[in-house]
Design a protein around this motif. Structure first.
Motif, short mmCIF file in Angstrom:
data_model
loop_
_atom_site.label_atom_id
_atom_site.label_comp_id
_atom_site.label_asym_id
_atom_site.label_seq_id
_atom_site.Cartn_x
_atom_site.Cartn_y
_atom_site.Cartn_z
N ASP A 47 0.83 -1.22 0.00
CA ASP A 47 0.00 0.00 0.00
C ASP A 47 0.86 1.26 0.00
O ASP A 47 0.41 2.33 -0.40
N ASN A 48 2.09 1.12 0.47
CA ASN A 48 2.98 2.28 0.54
C ASN A 48 3.78 2.50 -0.74
O ASN A 48 4.56 3.46 -0.83
N ILE A 49 3.59 1.62 -1.72
CA ILE A 49 4.30 1.77 -2.99
C ILE A 49 3.54 2.76 -3.86
O ILE A 49 2.37 2.56 -4.18
N LYS A 50 4.19 3.84 -4.23
CA LYS A 50 3.58 4.88 -5.04
C LYS A 50 4.13 4.84 -6.47
O LYS A 50 5.13 4.17 -6.75
N THR A 51 3.49 5.61 -7.34
CA THR A 51 3.94 5.64 -8.73
C THR A 51 5.39 6.11 -8.84
O THR A 51 6.14 5.62 -9.68
N ARG A 52 5.78 7.03 -8.00
CA ARG A 52 7.16 7.55 -8.07
C ARG A 52 8.17 6.45 -7.75
O ARG A 52 9.30 6.47 -8.26
N HIS A 53 7.78 5.49 -6.92
CA HIS A 53 8.69 4.40 -6.60
C HIS A 53 8.93 3.52 -7.84
O HIS A 53 10.04 3.03 -8.06
N PHE A 54 7.87 3.33 -8.63
CA PHE A 54 8.03 2.58 -9.87
C PHE A 54 8.89 3.35 -10.86
O PHE A 54 9.74 2.76 -11.56
N GLU A 55 8.68 4.64 -10.94
CA GLU A 55 9.50 5.46 -11.85
C GLU A 55 10.97 5.42 -11.43
O GLU A 55 11.87 5.35 -12.27
N GLN A 56 11.20 5.47 -10.12
CA GLN A 56 12.57 5.37 -9.62
C GLN A 56 13.14 3.98 -9.87
O GLN A 56 14.35 3.83 -10.14
N TYR A 57 12.28 2.97 -9.82
CA TYR A 57 12.71 1.60 -10.09
C TYR A 57 13.20 1.45 -11.53
O TYR A 57 14.25 0.83 -11.79
N LEU A 58 12.48 2.04 -12.45
CA LEU A 58 12.89 1.97 -13.86
C LEU A 58 14.23 2.66 -14.06
O LEU A 58 15.07 2.19 -14.86
N GLY A 96 14.73 -4.44 -21.70
CA GLY A 96 14.85 -5.12 -20.41
C GLY A 96 13.97 -4.48 -19.36
O GLY A 96 13.34 -5.16 -18.53
N LYS A 97 13.93 -3.14 -19.37
CA LYS A 97 13.08 -2.43 -18.41
C LYS A 97 11.61 -2.76 -18.65
O LYS A 97 10.83 -2.96 -17.70
N ALA A 98 11.21 -2.80 -19.92
CA ALA A 98 9.82 -3.07 -20.25
C ALA A 98 9.41 -4.46 -19.78
O ALA A 98 8.32 -4.67 -19.26
N ARG A 99 10.30 -5.44 -19.96
CA ARG A 99 9.98 -6.80 -19.54
C ARG A 99 9.85 -6.90 -18.03
O ARG A 99 8.92 -7.53 -17.51
N LYS A 100 10.78 -6.29 -17.31
CA LYS A 100 10.74 -6.36 -15.85
C LYS A 100 9.52 -5.63 -15.29
O LYS A 100 8.92 -6.06 -14.31
N LEU A 101 9.15 -4.52 -15.93
CA LEU A 101 7.95 -3.81 -15.50
C LEU A 101 6.71 -4.66 -15.77
O LEU A 101 5.79 -4.73 -14.94
N ALA A 102 6.67 -5.32 -16.92
CA ALA A 102 5.53 -6.17 -17.26
C ALA A 102 5.37 -7.31 -16.24
O ALA A 102 4.25 -7.67 -15.87
N SER A 103 6.48 -7.86 -15.78
CA SER A 103 6.42 -8.92 -14.78
C SER A 103 5.80 -8.43 -13.48
O SER A 103 4.91 -9.07 -12.90
#
Length: 345
Positions: free
Chosen positions: A77-88, A107-114
Motif C-alpha cells: 500500500d505504501n508503494i507509489k507511482t514515483r517508486h516505480f519510476e525510480q525503479y525503472l 529489459g526495463k519493459a519486460r521487468k515492469l511487465a512482470s
C-alpha cells in the motif's frame, strides 16, 4: 524406466530454479505462481521469479527498508507511482550479489511487465486495494535495424564452412571433427528458420526423411511439423552418417552432439554460428536468431505471403512477423527509387 526427455529435464530445472528464488521472496508471491501455473510455461515462471527478485531487492534497499521475505501485502500500500519510476531508473545500472547489471528499454519493459502481472493478480484477487503498477507507462521501445545475411553473405557463409581457409591450425583440426555437424546445424537454421531452443531439443527420431519433415517443440510446448529441402536433407544425412560412428550412449537420442558425446548446448551452437558468420560477414553480429531472420526474410521475398512466414516461424501473432520482417519494405523503397521523374526524357 523411461528416459527423461530434453524438455522434461528443462522443465524440471526451471521449476527447481524458480523454487530457489521463491525462498527469498515475500510469501504472497507463492500464491501468484500457483495461480498462473496452469496457464504459463515453467520458463515463463522462472523469468518472473528472476524479475521479482530484482524488484523486491530494490524495495528492500531503497523503499521499505526491511528484508524482502518479510514484505507484506500491507507494505505494498505504501508503494507509489514515483517508486516505480525510480525503479525503472534504477534498472539502468545496478549491482546485485557483487555483479553489475544493465538494462536497456527492452529489459526495463519486460521487468515492469512482470511486476505489473503480480500487482494485477493481487488486485484481481482482492489482496490489495489498488493496482498502482497499472498507472506506470511502459518505456518507449525504439525499432532497431533488423540484422540478417544477404544472399551473397549466405553463400559466403556456406563456403567458409566447407573451406575454412582463414582458420588457425587448431581451429582447422577442430573443424575436421565437427564439420558435418556444424554444416548440418547452420543449413538447418538457414533452411527452416527454427529457434535455437528448438534445434537443441531435436532428437534423431524427430526426423522423417521419407517426407523430408521433422517435428519441433515450439515455445509454450506445442509441437509442429515442418518440412525441409533436399539440400537440408543431404546435410542432415551426412551428419547422421558421422554421428553413427561416435561412441554414444545407446539411450542418447539427441540429433546434435557435442564433443563430449552428449546433447549439444545452446552456448555451443551460439559459438559455432558466431565463428563461421564472422568470417562471412565480419561487420555483422550474427547469432542463430539472425539466421532465423535471414530465413524469414528470404521466405517472404519468395512467397510474398506474411501469413505463411508467420506460420512456419511459429509466430502466434502475424504482427510479430511484420515487425521483424517488414524491413522487406527496403526492397520496395529500392524498387520505386526511379519511378518519379524530375525531367523529361
Amino acid at each position: 524406466m523411461a528416459k527423461v526427455s530434453f524438455y522434461e529435464k528443462r522443465d524440471i530445472a526451471n521449476r527447481i530454479k524458480t523454487g530457489q528464488y521463491l525462498e527469498n521472496l515475500p510469501e504472497f508471491c507463492y500464491d501468484f505462481f500457483v495461480g498462473i501455473e496452469n496457464n504459463t510455461s515453467s520458463l515463463t515462471r522462472y523469468n518472473y521469479s528472476m524479475d521479482f527478485a530484482v524488484f523486491f531487492d530494490y524495495l528492500e534497499k531503497f523503499v521499505l527498508n526491511k528484508p524482502r521475505q518479510e514484505i507484506t501485502l500491507k507494505d505494498l500500500d505504501n508503494i507509489k507511482t514515483r517508486h516505480f519510476e525510480q525503479y525503472l531508473s534504477y534498472l539502468s545500472i545496478y549491482e546485485k550479489d557483487g555483479k553489475t547489471y544493465r538494462n536497456g528499454e527492452k529489459g526495463k519493459a519486460r521487468k515492469l511487465a512482470s511486476v505489473r502481472s503480480l500487482f494485477k493478480y493481487l488486485f484481481n484477487h482482492d489482496l490489495i486495494p489498488s493496482n498502482v503498477a497499472s498507472k506506470i507507462e511502459t518505456p518507449k521501445l525504439h525499432n532497431k535495424e533488423i540484422i540478417r545475411l544477404e544472399q551473397n553473405e549466405v553463400h559466403s557463409l556456406m563456403n567458409k564452412i566447407e573451406n575454412p581457409s582463414e582458420f588457425t591450425k587448431r581451429q582447422m583440426q577442430y573443424n575436421k571433427n565437427t564439420f558435418e555437424r556444424d554444416n548440418a546445424i547452420i543449413t538447418l537454421f538457414l533452411g527452416t528458420g527454427i529457434r535455437i531452443s528448438e534445434l537443441v531439443g531435436l532428437d534423431v527420431t524427430s526426423f522423417d526423411f521419407k517426407q523430408n519433415a521433422f517435428v519441433v517443440t515450439r515455445k509454450g510446448g506445442n509441437q509442429a511439423m515442418l518440412y525441409f529441402s533436399e539440400e537440408v536433407a543431404m546435410a542432415l544425412q551426412t551428419w547422421l552418417e558421422k554421428r553413427a560412428t561416435l561412441p554414444l550412449d545407446t539411450e542418447e537420442k539427441a540429433m546434435f552432439i557435442s564433443l563430449q558425446n552428449k546433447r549439444i548446448c545452446v552456448r555451443a551452437v551460439e559459438n559455432l554460428v558466431k565463428k563461421f558468420a564472422y568470417l562471412a560477414a565480419p561487420l555483422k553480429k550474427i547469432s542463430p536468431h539472425k539466421l532465423r531472420s535471414t530465413y524469414g526474410t528470404n521466405l517472404y521475398r519468395e512467397t510474398k505471403d506474411i501469413y505463411i512466414v508467420a506460420d512456419v516461424l511459429g509466430h502466434k501473432d502475424v504482427n510479430t512477423t511484420k515487425k521483424h520482417y517488414a524491413a522487406i519494405n527496403e526492397d520496395m523503397r529500392k524498387s520505386i527509387a526511379n519511378i518519379i521523374k524530375l525531367r523529361e526524357d
